[in-house]
Design a protein around this motif. Structure first.
Motif, PDB file in Angstrom:
ATOM      1  N   LEU A 262       0.819  -1.214   0.000  1.00 30.65           N
ATOM      2  CA  LEU A 262       0.000   0.000   0.000  1.00 30.65           C
ATOM      3  C   LEU A 262       0.856   1.269   0.000  1.00 30.65           C
ATOM      4  CD1 LEU A 262      -3.369   0.539   1.722  1.00 30.65           C
ATOM      5  CD2 LEU A 262      -1.659   2.352   1.775  1.00 30.65           C
ATOM      6  N   PRO A 263       1.772   1.446   0.952  1.00 29.15           N
ATOM      7  CA  PRO A 263       2.620   2.651   0.901  1.00 29.15           C
ATOM      8  C   PRO A 263       3.537   2.672  -0.313  1.00 29.15           C
ATOM      9  CG  PRO A 263       3.350   1.162   2.642  1.00 29.15           C
ATOM     10  CD  PRO A 263       2.038   0.634   2.161  1.00 29.15           C
ATOM     11  N   LEU A 264       3.959   1.489  -0.759  1.00 30.84           N
ATOM     12  CA  LEU A 264       4.822   1.435  -1.939  1.00 30.84           C
ATOM     13  C   LEU A 264       4.064   1.940  -3.168  1.00 30.84           C
ATOM     14  CD1 LEU A 264       7.466   0.647  -3.315  1.00 30.84           C
ATOM     15  CD2 LEU A 264       6.577  -1.693  -3.527  1.00 30.84           C
ATOM     16  N   GLY A 265       2.821   1.476  -3.328  1.00 26.11           N
ATOM     17  CA  GLY A 265       2.016   1.939  -4.450  1.00 26.11           C
ATOM     18  C   GLY A 265       1.769   3.430  -4.398  1.00 26.11           C
ATOM     19  N   ALA A 266       1.537   3.950  -3.194  1.00 29.27           N
ATOM     20  CA  ALA A 266       1.308   5.385  -3.029  1.00 29.27           C
ATOM     21  C   ALA A 266       2.551   6.192  -3.416  1.00 29.27           C
ATOM     22  CB  ALA A 266       0.917   5.683  -1.578  1.00 29.27           C
TER      23      ALA A 266
ATOM     24  N   ASN B 256       5.909   9.040  -9.871  1.00 29.77           N
ATOM     25  CA  ASN B 256       5.535   9.029 -11.275  1.00 29.77           C
ATOM     26  C   ASN B 256       5.207  10.435 -11.777  1.00 29.77           C
ATOM     27  OD1 ASN B 256       4.397   8.120 -13.847  1.00 29.77           O
ATOM     28  ND2 ASN B 256       2.421   8.501 -12.888  1.00 29.77           N
ATOM     29  N   ALA B 257       4.368  11.137 -11.040  1.00 31.01           N
ATOM     30  CA  ALA B 257       3.958  12.480 -11.445  1.00 31.01           C
ATOM     31  C   ALA B 257       5.130  13.456 -11.398  1.00 31.01           C
ATOM     32  CB  ALA B 257       2.826  12.971 -10.543  1.00 31.01           C
TER      33      ALA B 257
ATOM     34  N   GLY C  23      -2.344  13.351  -5.573  1.00 30.01           N
ATOM     35  CA  GLY C  23      -3.378  13.441  -4.546  1.00 30.01           C
ATOM     36  C   GLY C  23      -3.691  12.097  -3.915  1.00 30.01           C
ATOM     37  N   THR C  24      -3.792  11.068  -4.752  1.00 27.75           N
ATOM     38  CA  THR C  24      -4.096   9.729  -4.245  1.00 27.75           C
ATOM     39  C   THR C  24      -2.947   9.178  -3.414  1.00 27.75           C
ATOM     40  OG1 THR C  24      -5.508   9.260  -6.162  1.00 27.75           O
ATOM     41  CG2 THR C  24      -4.685   7.364  -4.910  1.00 27.75           C
ATOM     42  N   GLY C  25      -1.736   9.313  -3.924  1.00 30.28           N
ATOM     43  CA  GLY C  25      -0.571   8.825  -3.193  1.00 30.28           C
ATOM     44  C   GLY C  25      -0.401   9.523  -1.864  1.00 30.28           C
ATOM     45  N   ALA C  26      -0.562  10.848  -1.860  1.00 37.41           N
ATOM     46  CA  ALA C  26      -0.412  11.621  -0.622  1.00 37.41           C
ATOM     47  C   ALA C  26      -1.493  11.251   0.385  1.00 37.41           C
ATOM     48  CB  ALA C  26      -0.461  13.117  -0.930  1.00 37.41           C
ATOM     49  N   LEU C  27      -2.736  11.102  -0.090  1.00 38.54           N
ATOM     50  CA  LEU C  27      -3.828  10.752   0.814  1.00 38.54           C
ATOM     51  C   LEU C  27      -3.586   9.406   1.485  1.00 38.54           C
ATOM     52  CD1 LEU C  27      -6.712  11.107   1.969  1.00 38.54           C
ATOM     53  CD2 LEU C  27      -7.537   9.916  -0.076  1.00 38.54           C
ATOM     54  N   LEU C  28      -3.172   8.422   0.697  1.00 45.64           N
ATOM     55  CA  LEU C  28      -2.954   7.092   1.260  1.00 45.64           C
ATOM     56  C   LEU C  28      -1.800   7.089   2.257  1.00 45.64           C
ATOM     57  CD1 LEU C  28      -3.479   4.904  -1.923  1.00 45.64           C
ATOM     58  CD2 LEU C  28      -4.983   5.071   0.066  1.00 45.64           C
ATOM     59  N   LEU C  29      -0.754   7.847   1.961  1.00 44.16           N
ATOM     60  CA  LEU C  29       0.389   7.901   2.879  1.00 44.16           C
ATOM     61  C   LEU C  29       0.018   8.591   4.180  1.00 44.16           C
ATOM     62  CD1 LEU C  29       3.259   8.751   0.380  1.00 44.16           C
ATOM     63  CD2 LEU C  29       2.926   6.593   1.605  1.00 44.16           C
ATOM     64  N   VAL C  30      -0.707   9.707   4.080  1.00 47.87           N
ATOM     65  CA  VAL C  30      -1.121  10.439   5.275  1.00 47.87           C
ATOM     66  C   VAL C  30      -2.132   9.624   6.069  1.00 47.87           C
ATOM     67  CG1 VAL C  30      -2.353  12.470   6.108  1.00 47.87           C
ATOM     68  CG2 VAL C  30      -0.652  12.710   4.291  1.00 47.87           C
ATOM     69  N   SER C  31      -3.097   9.013   5.374  1.00 50.01           N
ATOM     70  CA  SER C  31      -4.122   8.221   6.056  1.00 50.01           C
ATOM     71  C   SER C  31      -3.517   7.015   6.747  1.00 50.01           C
ATOM     72  CB  SER C  31      -5.179   7.763   5.042  1.00 50.01           C
ATOM     73  OG  SER C  31      -5.821   8.862   4.454  1.00 50.01           O
TER      74      SER C  31
END
Length: 223
Positions: free
Chosen positions: A7-11, A17-18, A202-210
């Motif tokens: 999960l964190p790796l994907g985030a 990537n961006a 946005g998705t990566g940051a949200l998952l890492l913070v969450s």
């Protein structure tokens, strides 16, 4: 692989990537000085054309850093697909298969964009492959963003869902307006591309913070 790893790796992969795209594009655009590259009128694909002095649709193309941009195109496809596939475990059932298919199709499309440049002096087959790859990449990535915001089962915050659906929709609408005017072609094309890059961050940051502040939210989505 444990979900605590993927999960964190994907985030992180989505964020990287961006960032790599934006940096590569900025460097490639800065290297293009005669005539100066325009973010408003030049297409992103112009940065990957290897032949300096090429005339295409009224634009003179000369990208000294074309290899960097083409590498970034391909890297984007690989990283985006990898990041989404790592996070696909958050989605269940038929929706997961759709997410996987969209991610893989996007990845293949963007690799083709990097392998076949978009100038008009190249082989017609190569240009057709480039255009088709770009169309598939843009359509699939923006559709993924819309889909991510539409899946209530993920249990993600309402603000994220609105963000995800909005950027994906605007991305598709922006791309549809690319041919409206030569003077704004680059702007609208970027609207269709930056949408999914913004979604990635946005998705990566949200998952890492969450994951750090509220692990239960993500764990519930996996349940």
């Amino acid at each position: 692989m444990s979900r605590r790893v993927w999960l964190p790796l994907g985030a992180v992969v989505l964020v990287v990537n961006a960032v790599q795209w934006v940096v590569a594009e900025a460097i490639s655009a800065a290297a293009w000085t005669d005539p100066p590259y325009s973010y408003a009128t030049n297409y992103i694909s112009d940065l990957g054309v290897p032949d300096c002095g090429t005339q295409f649709q009224g634009r003179e193309i000369c990208s000294p850093a074309h290899q960097l941009m083409n590498t970034s195109f391909m890297l984007e496809g690989i990283l985006f697909a990898t990041g989404v596939l790592l996070l696909a475990g958050l989605v269940k059932g038929r929706a997961r298969r759709v997410v996987v298919a969209l991610a893989v199709a996007h990845g293949v499309g963007m690799v083709l964009v990097g392998l076949f440049h978009g100038s008009g002096d190249g082989a017609s087959a190569g240009l057709a492959i480039h255009v088709a790859g770009a169309a598939v990449g843009i359509l699939c990535a923006n559709t993924l963003a819309i889909m991510a915001g539409s899946l209530r089962s993920l249990g993600l915050p309402p603000a994220y869902r609105v963000f995800s659906i909005t950027v994906g929709t605007l991305g598709l609408l922006s791309e549809a307006l690319v041919g409206m005017s030569e003077s704004t072609a680059g702007v609208f094309e970027r609207g269709g591309v930056y949408s999914w890059l913004l979604w990635s961050v946005g998705t990566g940051a949200l998952l890492l913070v969450s994951r750090r502040s509220s692990p239960a939210m993500v764990e519930n989505a996996l349940a």
